[in-house]
Design an enzyme around this catalytic site. Structure first.
Site: not given
Length: 222
Positions: A66, A77, A186
């Protein structure tokens, strides 16, 4: 040199001495000095640190960390408690509930998964702030391909969960028939309804693992 603190150190010892990695290391030194880079440099290898090689039951592959403030901490994640749960993880939790009836926690911290044998590995381990894929092609992919190859070579069966084109491209190096490969779109809101939802990845992984070892405990405490 890098010290992970478990069996990955011996397995990857030669990798940290190769030319590509030394070049990557110099690039990262410059990047961390001159730009905002995620995750914190001490968190880069957390996926390997939290999940020793011998403990891996399931691998979930992400793309790169991220890239907004406070989010990345070395597990794909995952975000630490107190950080808003990102949309992709919201969808992962939704699929988990639909698949196994497990209520999602009110946070996005996946360290429990990592400690239960889920290797949460991005294929690229660093990124510039606000610039997705900004460290692509700098050497990380060679390194993480080596990690995947080492896992592929292991005799004990495991599960590889590949979501999205980037992760699915790694199927070519997962050729050990002892392992199970699960694929899907995804979990991003852009693609989750195009083949992610309904994949039943978590129950399928546990059904396979239960033939050989203890399955993964997917429930996460508040």
């Amino acid at each position: 040199m890098v010290h992970i603190g478990n069996d990955w150190d011996l397995l990857l010892k030669g990798e940290f001495e190769k030319d590509y990695y030394l070049k990557l290391r110099e690039f990262l030194k410059s990047e961390y000095k001159s730009r905002i880079i995620y995750p914190d440099m001490y968190d880069i290898f957390n996926a390997l640190r939290f999940t020793p090689y011998k403990n891996v039951k399931t691998v979930i592959l992400g793309q790169d960390p991220y890239h907004e403030e406070g989010q990345a901490h070395g597990l794909c994640f995952s975000v630490k408690k107190g950080i808003e749960i990102p949309p992709s993880l919201v969808n992962i939790y939704k699929e988990l509930k639909d698949d196994m009836g497990i209520e999602p926690p009110g946070h996005g911290y996946l360290k429990e998964w990592a400690q239960n044998g889920v290797l949460l590995l991005n294929t690229c381990l660093t990124v510039r702030a606000h610039q997705a894929n900004s460290h692509k092609g700098k050497g990380w992919e060679i390194f993480t391909d080596k990690v995947i190859e080492l896992l592929n070579e292991r005799k004990e069966p495991m599960v590889f969960i590949l979501w999205g084109a980037n992760a699915r491209s790694k199927k070519a190096i997962i050729n050990n028939t002892a392992h199970l490969v699960l694929e899907g779109a995804h979990p991003s809101p852009l693609s989750a309804y195009k083949g992610f939802f309904g994949g039943k990845y978590f129950s399928a992984a546990n059904e396979f693992l239960s033939k050989f070892t203890e399955p993964v405990e997917w429930a996460i405490e508040e």
